[in-house]
Enzyme design. Structure first.
Site, PDB file in Angstrom:
ATOM      1  N   TYR A 132       0.824  -1.213   0.000  1.00 55.49           N
ATOM      2  CA  TYR A 132       0.000   0.000   0.000  1.00 55.49           C
ATOM      3  C   TYR A 132       0.861   1.267   0.000  1.00 55.49           C
ATOM      4  CZ  TYR A 132      -4.649  -2.046   0.915  1.00 55.49           C
ATOM      5  OH  TYR A 132      -5.850  -2.694   0.833  1.00 55.49           O
ATOM      6  N   LYS A 178       3.248 -15.291   1.756  1.00 53.98           N
ATOM      7  CA  LYS A 178       3.422 -15.971   0.470  1.00 53.98           C
ATOM      8  C   LYS A 178       4.925 -16.244   0.299  1.00 53.98           C
ATOM      9  CE  LYS A 178       1.798 -17.512  -3.487  1.00 53.98           C
ATOM     10  NZ  LYS A 178       0.853 -18.645  -3.604  1.00 53.98           N
ATOM     11  N   ASP A 210      -2.895 -18.280   0.016  1.00 57.24           N
ATOM     12  CA  ASP A 210      -3.927 -18.939  -0.810  1.00 57.24           C
ATOM     13  C   ASP A 210      -4.626 -20.031  -0.004  1.00 57.24           C
ATOM     14  OD1 ASP A 210      -1.448 -20.219  -0.874  1.00 57.24           O
ATOM     15  OD2 ASP A 210      -1.487 -20.682  -3.023  1.00 57.24           O
ATOM     16  N   ASP A 234      -6.361  -7.084   4.190  1.00 57.87           N
ATOM     17  CA  ASP A 234      -7.539  -6.446   3.591  1.00 57.87           C
ATOM     18  C   ASP A 234      -8.433  -7.503   2.956  1.00 57.87           C
ATOM     19  OD1 ASP A 234      -9.212  -4.343   2.524  1.00 57.87           O
ATOM     20  OD2 ASP A 234      -8.264  -4.726   0.584  1.00 57.87           O
ATOM     21  N   ASP A 238     -12.389  -9.470   4.393  1.00 54.27           N
ATOM     22  CA  ASP A 238     -13.672  -9.581   3.682  1.00 54.27           C
ATOM     23  C   ASP A 238     -14.098 -11.041   3.533  1.00 54.27           C
ATOM     24  OD1 ASP A 238     -13.524  -6.779   3.424  1.00 54.27           O
ATOM     25  OD2 ASP A 238     -14.335  -6.790   1.392  1.00 54.27           O
TER      26      ASP A 238
END
Ligand code: NAD
Ligand code: IPM
Ligand code: MN
Length: 346
Positions: A132, A178, A210, A234, A238
């Site tokens: 970000y 990752k 993942d 982020d 969700d």
């Protein structure tokens, strides 16, 4: 206690108004343990697209000053189609990132609780670094790039938040990265593992992002604290919202070093599809208000709010996102009523 409200855009003002009503009731309540003797003042400032329209910047200087002076900030949401084509530094979302960064709010806590299914975890998301904010970044014609970068110290301090959080909970941290592909994740994993050396009271597991996305859907009960970077946090929050049945019910707290004003905001955005329909779910904002009270030491008032919200989530009324046909005000009033009449805190 000075609470600064940043209603923002879309449904932001509607959910902020609901949360303020409940907070006012919580701090003026007369039941045992209510924060009744606290002198709370609310003020409001321009933020997001609303501020772009009024003064040409999503984070006006006066708003940032007011944030620094407040004891806590309650934010609605920012963004929307009206500001999606403006230059990136004028986007409402840039104002939110600038605010988090200016206040040094590096830790974002996003609890996900679904009592009936035994789901109870918190995502500890790094909030002021990673892709970000990484430099260099650029958008040229036909080519664009961003940089995912973490410094050791940024990982140390967010890992520390996660381990301390876990020590108060079920003592298990899952660090999500990752590392099979990204150098930045290999540093992340190494630093988290080293920090864990000083925390024998807490168990640590590592998981690729993942797989984590799948595990959250498939077997969410395994998680206690999920520690991860800005972008993965982020996205995974969700996914967590889907477990709760709606993005509209998830709260969050963003905190920094001692002395920085903490910020509380629902996980959801400005939901342009729901703005001004009167049917937005206010629960994420209201639970963010409860997190604000808890963070400020008003435990009994926070418990009272959360108990009332849980009761209404179970029994209704429910807004359309949860399958009901109630309006925002019906839900807010039901929560208010429960807070005022409940005999005991369950
Ligand atoms: P969104 O969170 O606004 O909405 C996603 C979906 O969830 C929509 O179907 C929406 O109707 C539903 N939803 C969200 N909140 C709800 C609520 N309280 N009650 C019921 N349903 C709810 O995400 P989006 O559509 O991807 O983004 C819209 C705008 O919001 C964009 O400009 C985005 O950048 C911005 N945004 C801001 C924040 C923030 O301010 N913290 C967070 C996320 C997105
Ligand atoms: C969130 C939002 C923000 C983020 C956007 C609006 C900048 O999606 O708080 O989850 O990505 O952090
Ligand atoms: Mn998000």
């Amino acid at each position: 206690m000075r609470i600064l409200l940043l209603p923002g855009d879309g449904v932001g003002p509607e959910v902020t108004r609901a949360a303020r009503e409940i907070l006012e009731a919580a701090v003026t309540g007369t039941w045992a343990g209510a924060a009744g003797d606290v002198d709370v003042t609310f003020s409001e400032a321009d933020f997001g697209g609303a501020a772009v329209d009024r003064v040409g910047s999503p984070l006006p200087r006066a708003t940032l000053e007011a944030c620094r002076e407040a004891d806590a900030i309650l934010l609605g949401a920012v963004g929307g189609p009206a500001w999606s084509d403006v230059p990136s530094e004028q986007r409402p979302e840039s104002g939110l990132l600038a605010l988090r960064s200016a206040l040094g709010l590096f830790a974002n806590l996003r609890p996900v609780r679904v009592r009936a299914r035994g789901v109870d975890f918190v995502i500890v998301r790094e909030l002021t670094g990673g892709i970000y904010f990484g430099q260099p970044r650029s958008y040229e014609s036909g080519r664009a790039y961003n940089t995912m970068v973490y410094e050791r110290d940024e990982i140390v301090r967010i890992a520390d938040v996660a381990f301390r959080e876990a020590a108060r909970r079920r003592r298990h941290v899952t660090s999500v990265d990752k590392a099979n592909v990204l150098e930045v994740s290999r540093l992340w994993r190494g630093v988290v593992t080293a920090e864990h050396g000083g925390r024998p009271d807490v168990a640590l597991a590592h998981m690729y992002v993942d797989n984590a996305a799948m595990q959250i859907v498939l077997r969410p009960q395994q998680f206690d604290v999920i520690l991860t970077g800005n972008l993965f946090g982020d996205i995974l929050s969700d996914v967590g919202a889907a477990l709760a049945g709606s993005l509209g019910v998830l709260p969050s707290a963003s905190v920094g070093a001692p002395g920085s004003t903490p910020l509380f905001e629902p996980v959801h955005g400005s939901a342009p599809d729901l703005a001004d329909t009167g049917t937005v779910n206010p629960v994420g904002a209201i639970l963010s208000g409860a997190m604000l009270l808890r963070h400020s030491g008003f435990t009994a008032a926070a418990d009272r709010m959360e108990t009332a919200v849980l009761a209404v989530l179970e029994r209704g009324p429910k807004t359309p996102d949860l399958g009901g046909s109630a309006r925002t005000g019906d839900v807010t009033n039901a929560i208010l009523k429960h807070m005022k009449t409940a005999e005991t805190i369950s």
